[in-house]
Write a protein that holds these residues in place. Sequence first.
Motif, PDB file in Angstrom:
ATOM      1  N   CYS A 189      -1.656  -1.617  -4.926  1.00 28.51           N
ATOM      2  CA  CYS A 189      -1.170  -0.256  -5.142  1.00 28.51           C
ATOM      3  C   CYS A 189      -1.088   0.008  -6.633  1.00 28.51           C
ATOM      4  CB  CYS A 189       0.203  -0.048  -4.514  1.00 28.51           C
ATOM      5  SG  CYS A 189       0.807   1.635  -4.753  1.00 28.51           S
ATOM      6  N   ASP A 212      -7.533   5.952  -3.901  1.00 30.34           N
ATOM      7  CA  ASP A 212      -6.655   5.541  -2.812  1.00 30.34           C
ATOM      8  C   ASP A 212      -7.107   6.267  -1.547  1.00 30.34           C
ATOM      9  OD1 ASP A 212      -4.357   5.782  -0.950  1.00 30.34           O
ATOM     10  OD2 ASP A 212      -3.284   4.686  -2.530  1.00 30.34           O
ATOM     11  N   GLU A 237      -3.697  -5.836   0.095  1.00 32.83           N
ATOM     12  CA  GLU A 237      -3.819  -4.495  -0.497  1.00 32.83           C
ATOM     13  C   GLU A 237      -3.289  -4.517  -1.927  1.00 32.83           C
ATOM     14  OE1 GLU A 237      -4.986  -1.557   0.882  1.00 32.83           O
ATOM     15  OE2 GLU A 237      -5.550  -2.589   2.715  1.00 32.83           O
ATOM     16  N   ARG A 290       0.842  -1.188   0.000  1.00 34.69           N
ATOM     17  CA  ARG A 290       0.000   0.000   0.000  1.00 34.69           C
ATOM     18  C   ARG A 290       0.880   1.241   0.000  1.00 34.69           C
ATOM     19  NH1 ARG A 290      -2.400   2.127   5.378  1.00 34.69           N
ATOM     20  NH2 ARG A 290      -0.578   2.007   6.727  1.00 34.69           N
ATOM     21  N   ARG A 291       0.333   2.308  -0.563  1.00 36.83           N
ATOM     22  CA  ARG A 291       1.023   3.584  -0.673  1.00 36.83           C
ATOM     23  C   ARG A 291       0.814   4.363   0.617  1.00 36.83           C
ATOM     24  NH1 ARG A 291      -1.944   4.798  -4.451  1.00 36.83           N
ATOM     25  NH2 ARG A 291      -0.650   4.341  -6.228  1.00 36.83           N
TER      26      ARG A 291
END
Length: 169
Positions: free
Chosen positions: A60, A147, A58, A29-30
């Motif tokens: 990204c 996001d 997750e 994830r970011r």
Amino acid sequence: MWVFGYGSLIWKAGFNYDQRLVGFIKDYRRVFYQGSTDHRGTLDYPGRTVTLEPAEGEVCYLEVREKQYDQKAYLDFFTEPTATSPAVSGIMVYIASPDKKLNRNYLGPASLEDIAKQIVHAEGPSGPNRDYLFQLEKALLQIGCKDKHVMDLANEVRGILSQGEQTAS
């Protein structure tokens, strides 16, 4: 060679490329945990930019510029959510590790409010830190990626900025 862009590379590559694919990597994830002392902040007041952290389940979505990122990984890249095999294998991804000995600019987790305040006030040679955040949010939305971390942070920054405008008037 394929390079995965998950931050400013999405809207500003800064180099020529032959092909661009929109897609994602799995189990990352970011997060706005990497300090920027060269582009979006200074040594005295670092800005925050995104890095990746492992996060099971997750996804990204998408060397000079990434010099503050201390790790490279080679991962599988997917273009379809239901695909069982990657569209491209072995794409290069820059990652800022949380190891302060290897990555002196790692800032790590903080509350949404604290990260937002830092972003509001940080500015470096590439401009205000908030511009990085807003450009990332816009670029992600343009490719159909919502996001939550980026959107929540952008909304928090907008809230701080609007409070400042109300106070000034």
